[in-house]
Design a protein around this motif. Structure first.
Motif, mmCIF file in Angstrom:
data_model
loop_
_atom_site.group_PDB
_atom_site.id
_atom_site.type_symbol
_atom_site.label_atom_id
_atom_site.label_comp_id
_atom_site.label_asym_id
_atom_site.label_seq_id
_atom_site.Cartn_x
_atom_site.Cartn_y
_atom_site.Cartn_z
ATOM 1 N N VAL A 112 -35.996 38.362 -20.196
ATOM 2 C CA VAL A 112 -35.149 38.690 -21.511
ATOM 3 C C VAL A 112 -34.211 38.612 -21.306
ATOM 4 C CG1 VAL A 112 -37.396 38.207 -22.871
ATOM 5 C CG2 VAL A 112 -36.750 40.309 -21.984
ATOM 6 N N ILE A 113 -33.766 38.387 -20.220
ATOM 7 C CA ILE A 113 -32.059 39.614 -19.981
ATOM 8 C C ILE A 113 -31.094 39.571 -21.033
ATOM 9 C CG2 ILE A 113 -31.490 37.713 -18.314
ATOM 10 C CD1 ILE A 113 -30.973 41.568 -18.375
ATOM 11 N N ALA A 114 -30.775 38.046 -21.119
ATOM 12 C CA ALA A 114 -30.074 37.893 -22.517
ATOM 13 C C ALA A 114 -30.464 38.554 -24.025
ATOM 14 C CB ALA A 114 -29.959 35.815 -22.552
ATOM 15 N N ARG A 115 -31.763 38.620 -24.111
ATOM 16 C CA ARG A 115 -31.982 39.452 -25.388
ATOM 17 C C ARG A 115 -31.704 40.976 -25.203
ATOM 18 N NH1 ARG A 115 -37.776 36.759 -27.303
ATOM 19 N NH2 ARG A 115 -36.977 38.175 -29.353
ATOM 20 N N ALA A 116 -31.750 41.251 -24.437
ATOM 21 C CA ALA A 116 -32.052 42.879 -23.967
ATOM 22 C C ALA A 116 -30.114 43.490 -23.923
ATOM 23 C CB ALA A 116 -32.392 42.820 -22.335
ATOM 24 N N LYS A 117 -29.539 42.545 -23.625
ATOM 25 C CA LYS A 117 -28.323 43.065 -23.274
ATOM 26 C C LYS A 117 -27.250 42.939 -24.453
ATOM 27 C CE LYS A 117 -27.772 44.698 -18.736
ATOM 28 N NZ LYS A 117 -27.838 45.504 -18.990
ATOM 29 N N SER A 118 -27.965 42.542 -25.672
ATOM 30 C CA SER A 118 -27.326 42.615 -27.352
ATOM 31 C C SER A 118 -26.530 43.839 -27.789
ATOM 32 C CB SER A 118 -27.940 41.618 -28.117
ATOM 33 O OG SER A 118 -27.999 40.261 -27.633
ATOM 34 N N SER A 119 -25.411 43.814 -28.186
ATOM 35 C CA SER A 119 -25.049 45.365 -28.326
ATOM 36 C C SER A 119 -24.213 44.434 -29.702
ATOM 37 C CB SER A 119 -24.460 45.795 -27.087
ATOM 38 O OG SER A 119 -23.423 45.402 -26.600
ATOM 39 N N GLU A 120 -23.452 45.981 -29.777
ATOM 40 C CA GLU A 120 -22.509 45.663 -30.774
ATOM 41 C C GLU A 120 -21.116 45.137 -30.084
ATOM 42 O OE1 GLU A 120 -24.051 48.449 -29.640
ATOM 43 O OE2 GLU A 120 -24.838 50.237 -31.896
ATOM 44 N N ALA A 121 -20.856 45.077 -28.876
ATOM 45 C CA ALA A 121 -20.251 44.891 -28.534
ATOM 46 C C ALA A 121 -20.315 43.269 -28.264
ATOM 47 C CB ALA A 121 -19.400 45.339 -27.107
ATOM 48 N N GLY A 122 -20.826 42.605 -28.297
ATOM 49 C CA GLY A 122 -21.308 41.160 -28.295
ATOM 50 C C GLY A 122 -22.247 40.909 -28.247
ATOM 51 N N SER A 123 -22.782 39.567 -27.757
ATOM 52 C CA SER A 123 -24.613 39.570 -28.244
ATOM 53 C C SER A 123 -24.725 39.355 -25.625
ATOM 54 C CB SER A 123 -24.603 37.767 -28.288
ATOM 55 O OG SER A 123 -24.018 36.811 -27.608
ATOM 56 N N GLY A 124 -25.728 39.395 -25.829
ATOM 57 C CA GLY A 124 -26.199 39.700 -24.267
ATOM 58 C C GLY A 124 -24.877 37.751 -23.781
ATOM 59 N N ALA A 125 -25.343 37.211 -23.922
ATOM 60 C CA ALA A 125 -25.149 35.944 -23.851
ATOM 61 C C ALA A 125 -23.640 36.194 -23.457
ATOM 62 C CB ALA A 125 -25.102 34.761 -24.147
ATOM 63 N N ASP A 126 -22.522 36.786 -23.956
ATOM 64 C CA ASP A 126 -21.024 37.735 -23.901
ATOM 65 C C ASP A 126 -21.166 38.105 -22.834
ATOM 66 O OD1 ASP A 126 -20.315 35.436 -26.223
ATOM 67 O OD2 ASP A 126 -20.064 36.981 -27.170
ATOM 68 N N TRP A 127 -22.442 39.254 -23.071
ATOM 69 C CA TRP A 127 -22.283 40.585 -22.118
ATOM 70 C C TRP A 127 -22.217 39.670 -20.714
ATOM 71 C CZ3 TRP A 127 -24.738 42.280 -17.725
ATOM 72 C CH2 TRP A 127 -24.776 43.487 -17.328
ATOM 73 N N LEU A 128 -23.371 38.505 -20.520
ATOM 74 C CA LEU A 128 -23.797 38.270 -18.620
ATOM 75 C C LEU A 128 -22.479 37.120 -18.521
ATOM 76 C CD1 LEU A 128 -27.541 37.047 -19.908
ATOM 77 C CD2 LEU A 128 -26.677 38.994 -18.243
ATOM 78 N N TYR A 129 -21.746 36.421 -19.107
ATOM 79 C CA TYR A 129 -20.886 35.630 -18.958
ATOM 80 C C TYR A 129 -19.897 36.662 -18.786
ATOM 81 C CZ TYR A 129 -17.373 32.020 -19.974
ATOM 82 O OH TYR A 129 -16.315 30.968 -19.529
ATOM 83 N N THR A 130 -19.345 37.069 -19.056
ATOM 84 C CA THR A 130 -17.788 38.433 -18.990
ATOM 85 C C THR A 130 -18.760 38.814 -17.366
ATOM 86 O OG1 THR A 130 -17.583 39.031 -21.077
ATOM 87 C CG2 THR A 130 -16.233 39.914 -19.460
ATOM 88 N N TYR A 131 -19.831 39.274 -17.415
ATOM 89 C CA TYR A 131 -19.897 40.035 -16.564
ATOM 90 C C TYR A 131 -20.613 39.405 -14.794
ATOM 91 C CZ TYR A 131 -23.703 42.182 -12.930
ATOM 92 O OH TYR A 131 -24.284 42.666 -11.848
ATOM 93 N N LEU A 132 -20.961 38.463 -14.938
ATOM 94 C CA LEU A 132 -20.835 36.630 -14.291
ATOM 95 C C LEU A 132 -20.004 36.811 -13.174
ATOM 96 C CD1 LEU A 132 -24.092 35.573 -14.694
ATOM 97 C CD2 LEU A 132 -23.937 36.960 -12.984
ATOM 98 N N ARG A 133 -18.547 37.032 -14.370
ATOM 99 C CA ARG A 133 -17.188 36.867 -13.879
ATOM 100 C C ARG A 133 -15.810 37.823 -13.733
ATOM 101 N NH1 ARG A 133 -15.968 35.344 -18.734
ATOM 102 N NH2 ARG A 133 -13.347 34.069 -18.325
ATOM 103 N N THR A 134 -16.283 38.899 -13.741
ATOM 104 C CA THR A 134 -16.001 40.178 -13.548
ATOM 105 C C THR A 134 -16.377 40.755 -11.996
ATOM 106 O OG1 THR A 134 -17.255 41.838 -14.940
ATOM 107 C CG2 THR A 134 -14.538 40.214 -15.593
ATOM 108 N N PHE A 135 -16.523 40.337 -11.523
ATOM 109 C CA PHE A 135 -16.900 40.838 -10.027
ATOM 110 C C PHE A 135 -15.650 40.308 -9.264
ATOM 111 C CE2 PHE A 135 -21.496 40.198 -10.458
ATOM 112 C CZ PHE A 135 -21.737 41.378 -9.905
#
Length: 254
Positions: A112-135
């Motif tokens: 449930v990582i996509a739900r766990a990473k949801s925050s005021e800054a954006g959805s969990g999907a947005d966090w994962l999408y940005t994270y996996l592209r900014t190494f």
């Protein structure tokens, strides 16, 4: 009344001020792939090949992938490790104590990582999408990698062969919030070595993977949303009938 309006306006700005003080990067919007079966199938393939070596998904069974259009034979031939069965949970053989030695912490379960990473800054999907592209390459880190969204992350860039190797450019600036302190401002990425995919191809692959992670967090979400629409329509029709019935019942009462 004027004071109350000013107080409400000030409170409304608090979340924005908190995020600004963190200095984190803004999150990119992740394309919605949760209804695209081909994208979900590709995301499942990427998940098994690049994530499931270290990260488990202990709330998901392989045979649930039939919900995204895969047959049991396709799952068995393409997505299972030698010792796994179609009805097994998506677990990993790596022991948590070994993971802590190698990475500093045990890799989290991704059910449930996509739900766990949801925050005021954006959805969990947005966090994962940005994270996996900014190494980016960082020789000061034990793994040789760092991440813009998750600084000093213990996870290496497992998809670097697809994306290539990037370096990050930072400049030092004075901290506007604290005198005498400097901050590192991100200026952009520079590609050191190209990968097997172009930038567009890699972004699409990550979007598929994130779509799968989002779907995996709640495989029945699209069914739930479709049922919700019908329930609201039913309640709307029932409300109109109840309103007219009430009017008919009380029409002769004065």
């Amino acid at each position: 009344m004027t004071f109350l309006k000013k107080l409400i306006a000030a409170l409304a700005l608090v979340p924005a001020l908190v995020l600004a003080s963190e200095g984190g990067p803004s999150l990119d919007h992740a394309p919605d792939r949760t209804k695209d079966l081909a994208a979900l199938q590709n995301g499942a393939k990427l998940f098994v090949n690049y994530c499931l070596n270290c990260h488990s998904a202990s709330a998901m069974r392989y045979n649930r992938l039939k919900d995204i259009g895969l047959t049991e034979e396709q799952i068995r031939n393409n997505l299972l490790f030698a010792s796994d069965k179609v009805g097994d949970l998506m677990k990993v053989a790596m022991q948590p104590k070994d993971a802590k030695v190698w990475f500093g912490a045990a890799p989290p379960d991704l059910s449930v990582i996509a739900r766990a990473k949801s925050s005021e800054a954006g959805s969990g999907a947005d966090w994962l999408y940005t994270y996996l592209r900014t190494f980016y390459k960082d020789d000061s880190r034990p793994t040789g990698w760092n991440n813009l969204v998750f600084p000093n992350v213990g996870m290496p860039h497992v998809m670097w062969e697809l994306q290539g190797i990037n370096s990050a450019k930072f400049v030092e600036e004075k901290d506007p919030h604290e005198a005498g302190k400097t901050i590192h401002k991100f200026e952009g990425f520079e590609q050191v070595k190209p990968g097997k995919m172009t930038k567009t191809e890699y972004d699409n692959a990550v979007a598929d993977l994130v779509g799968y992670l989002e779907w995996m967090g709640e495989p029945a979400q699209n069914t739930r949303k479709r049922l919700g629409v019908w329930v609201l329509l039913y309640l709307g029709i029932f409300a109109v009938l109840a309103w007219r019935l009430n009017a008919s019942y009380w029409k002769d009462v004065k």
